[in-house]
Write an enzyme that holds these catalytic residues in place. Sequence first.
Site, PDB file in Angstrom:
ATOM      1  N   ARG A  63       0.850  -1.208   0.000  1.00 55.51           N
ATOM      2  CA  ARG A  63       0.000   0.000   0.000  1.00 55.51           C
ATOM      3  C   ARG A  63       0.880   1.251   0.000  1.00 55.51           C
ATOM      4  O   ARG A  63       0.497   2.280  -0.532  1.00 55.51           O
ATOM      5  CB  ARG A  63      -0.960   0.004   1.195  1.00 55.51           C
ATOM      6  CG  ARG A  63      -1.606   1.365   1.448  1.00 55.51           C
ATOM      7  CD  ARG A  63      -2.991   1.310   2.096  1.00 55.51           C
ATOM      8  NE  ARG A  63      -3.084   0.449   3.245  1.00 55.51           N
ATOM      9  CZ  ARG A  63      -2.621   0.739   4.477  1.00 55.51           C
ATOM     10  NH1 ARG A  63      -2.009   1.877   4.719  1.00 55.51           N
ATOM     11  NH2 ARG A  63      -2.766  -0.132   5.449  1.00 55.51           N
ATOM     12  N   TYR A 116     -12.780  18.983 -14.893  1.00 51.78           N
ATOM     13  CA  TYR A 116     -13.339  17.645 -15.087  1.00 51.78           C
ATOM     14  C   TYR A 116     -14.542  17.448 -14.142  1.00 51.78           C
ATOM     15  O   TYR A 116     -14.519  17.932 -13.009  1.00 51.78           O
ATOM     16  CB  TYR A 116     -12.239  16.624 -14.804  1.00 51.78           C
ATOM     17  CG  TYR A 116     -12.689  15.199 -14.894  1.00 51.78           C
ATOM     18  CD1 TYR A 116     -12.948  14.609 -16.128  1.00 51.78           C
ATOM     19  CD2 TYR A 116     -12.863  14.433 -13.746  1.00 51.78           C
ATOM     20  CE1 TYR A 116     -13.369  13.304 -16.207  1.00 51.78           C
ATOM     21  CE2 TYR A 116     -13.270  13.118 -13.822  1.00 51.78           C
ATOM     22  CZ  TYR A 116     -13.526  12.557 -15.054  1.00 51.78           C
ATOM     23  OH  TYR A 116     -13.937  11.269 -15.133  1.00 51.78           O
ATOM     24  N   ASP A 188      -3.996  20.110 -13.540  1.00 51.79           N
ATOM     25  CA  ASP A 188      -4.362  18.820 -14.133  1.00 51.79           C
ATOM     26  C   ASP A 188      -3.908  18.859 -15.596  1.00 51.79           C
ATOM     27  O   ASP A 188      -4.448  19.607 -16.407  1.00 51.79           O
ATOM     28  CB  ASP A 188      -5.881  18.616 -14.027  1.00 51.79           C
ATOM     29  CG  ASP A 188      -6.351  17.268 -14.574  1.00 51.79           C
ATOM     30  OD1 ASP A 188      -5.641  16.682 -15.426  1.00 51.79           O
ATOM     31  OD2 ASP A 188      -7.436  16.805 -14.161  1.00 51.79           O
ATOM     32  N   LYS A 213      -5.853   7.841 -19.133  1.00 49.07           N
ATOM     33  CA  LYS A 213      -6.078   8.406 -20.464  1.00 49.07           C
ATOM     34  C   LYS A 213      -4.836   8.218 -21.335  1.00 49.07           C
ATOM     35  O   LYS A 213      -4.493   7.093 -21.651  1.00 49.07           O
ATOM     36  CB  LYS A 213      -6.498   9.875 -20.331  1.00 49.07           C
ATOM     37  CG  LYS A 213      -7.553  10.130 -19.243  1.00 49.07           C
ATOM     38  CD  LYS A 213      -8.907   9.547 -19.602  1.00 49.07           C
ATOM     39  CE  LYS A 213      -9.906   9.608 -18.449  1.00 49.07           C
ATOM     40  NZ  LYS A 213     -10.110  10.899 -17.840  1.00 49.07           N
TER      41      LYS A 213
END
Length: 398
Positions: A63, A116, A188, A213
Amino acid sequence: MTTPRNDSSSGLSTRAVWAGAPEHMPEDMTVMPVFHGVTYAYDDMAQWRAVATGERPGHVYSRNTNPTVEIFEGKLRALEGAEASTSFATGMAAVSNTLFALLAPGDRVVSIRDTYGGTNRIFNEFLPRWGVDVVLCQTDDAEAIEREVAAGCALLYLETPTNPTLKVLDLKRLSRAAHTAGAKVVVDNTFATPINQNPLALGADLVLHSATKFLGGHSDAMGGVVCGPEELVRRIFHFREINGASLDAMSAFLLTRGMQTLELRVQRQNASAQRIAEFLAGHAAVEAVHYPGLDSHPGHAVAKSQMRGFGGVLAFDLRGGEAAMEQVVGNLRLAHRAASLGSVGTLVGPPSLTSHVELNAEERAAAGIPEGLVRYSVGIENVDDLIADLAQALAAIG
Ligand SMILES: *Cc1c(COP(=O)(O)O)cnc(C)c1O
């Protein structure tokens, strides 16, 4: 030691292929294997203690860190010219962990209306609940953004080009305004990719991506990443290791594999998107084309000054409105009617069913997104085939 493999002055594709990998892979492999293991064992207590307390390098628990995941993070660090980077299970985890790690109740954050859709929900629904004051400015009004930033804020959050209308923000100008006000700037960079734009070099403090993406590029793995100075990234990493939105090794492997062809794909997508935008701009059924590579785009000059290419996504509005949009999207044969963008295969959809499905029609209108808008993410197919497909879809409008 600096070698051509990890030199940040190497070309972007050299970095995309080589950066992040250790000089010697396990078993002399040329490719880092997928380390599915969750935990790491030590020869004795002293060694365990040294690794656990950070006195010597090593891993404790997947993790927190994992060797396959570290390669992905290293590539982004090199491509964005950053000191540090940390990764996440999705792009939204990168956005939310960054915001929640850096903001505290009473802080004021300034951003734009057309971020977004998921990011917009964090601003409108979740941050206010935690006592953070959110101000969303008209995206194309740089003076309004400067005014709000000057009124005092902890963080300026930007996205350029924007999703889905491809508005362009002047990163140098807005970063300067934020720094004068003592605020940090987060960008971003998903739409541009590090091939076309490096926000840190333009003044931003942190750059983040949905790796789902263009970085991965094949629509087969999800991930996110944030890059910036060690001190800020460490705070975000700490929040993420506790919050738990870690990137898993298999996804990191797929993203890393995809990233090696990032420059080839993005260059092809830049060139094809430009040709398609020009074709659509000259078509009688098309009302408007939104693509920063067009001279007519209001952000073209700024885009030219801060981007090396204009990206693989464009949007267009049809004269026939929503009904025409339904027909054209329905008629396309060489495009997946699907959410997402940045894949080797062309993806098409209306924002009302993709990026901005979380908003209602009024909220979309307020964000300047017409219901008849088509978002078109150009793949790596032959561009003449894509143009022929668009031509037949447009010709068939009743
Ligand atoms: C898709 C996207 C995100 C969210 O990424 P996920 O990987 O889907 O969580 C954030 N920002 C932009 C600009 C995006 O296109």
